[in-house]
Design a protein around this motif. Sequence first.
Motif: not given
Ligand code: ZN
Length: 239
Positions: A5, A7, A84, A143, A190, A193
């Motif tokens: 996961h 981005h 997602e 997730h 992730d 973030f």
């Molecule tokens: Zn995410």
Amino acid sequence: MIDTHCHIDLHDRPLDAISKFTSRQMECVSVTMLPSHYKLSLPHLEAYDNIHASLGLHPLRAREGKRELAQFIQLAKAAEYIGEIGLDFSRDGKSTRALQEEMFAEVLPSLKGGKFVSVHSRESAKKLLEMLSEARVAPVCFHYFTGAPSLAQEVIQAGHYMSFNLRMLTGRHKSLLSQVPAERVLIESDAPFLTESPHLAVANAYSTVAKHWGITLPEAEGLISRNFLRCRTARDITC
Ligand SMILES: [Zn+2]
């Protein structure tokens, strides 16, 4: 190693992130927020076997997402990676709760057929699990799960997986790892973030879980790779 996961498209320098994964022979599921973002990412990612473009419809983008729902359903036919997607009933998402549920119900039939699915379940895991079970969609990967231990057990009993990031392994949720069988564990960054350096965060998370399980790093890599291969939604026998 596999980051399930990340981005990539939200990084300041997406190509840097890709080259760091590639030079370290790491795989990455490149999740997106909207079908239009997924479509934009496809030509950039097709040259990389290790970076998997993933079709998303994020619950916190539900209002824009509604206009792209038909596009999601169309693109999902060929997509092997979905995410997602999911529900968010936190303060940030509760104003669109009804819309999120309505859209997720429409998305559910598209998740079957051997796909890897990464779901967001902030303060909504109970409802999400219920909707997945009713539609007989399993397994998917929860997730950044932050629900109660009893709910974690329900997720595992329903056959699903969980992806752990470094914050989950070191912060206040770190006891969760002891509650999830090793064969249901995946690793995520992730990013951006939680980190600007997904390749480092993922390597660190792999070492942390290997240590927790009392096995070597190569053994943990093998185990998690097998988990990743198994975590694919069932193919519909009737079609
Ligand atoms: Zn995410």
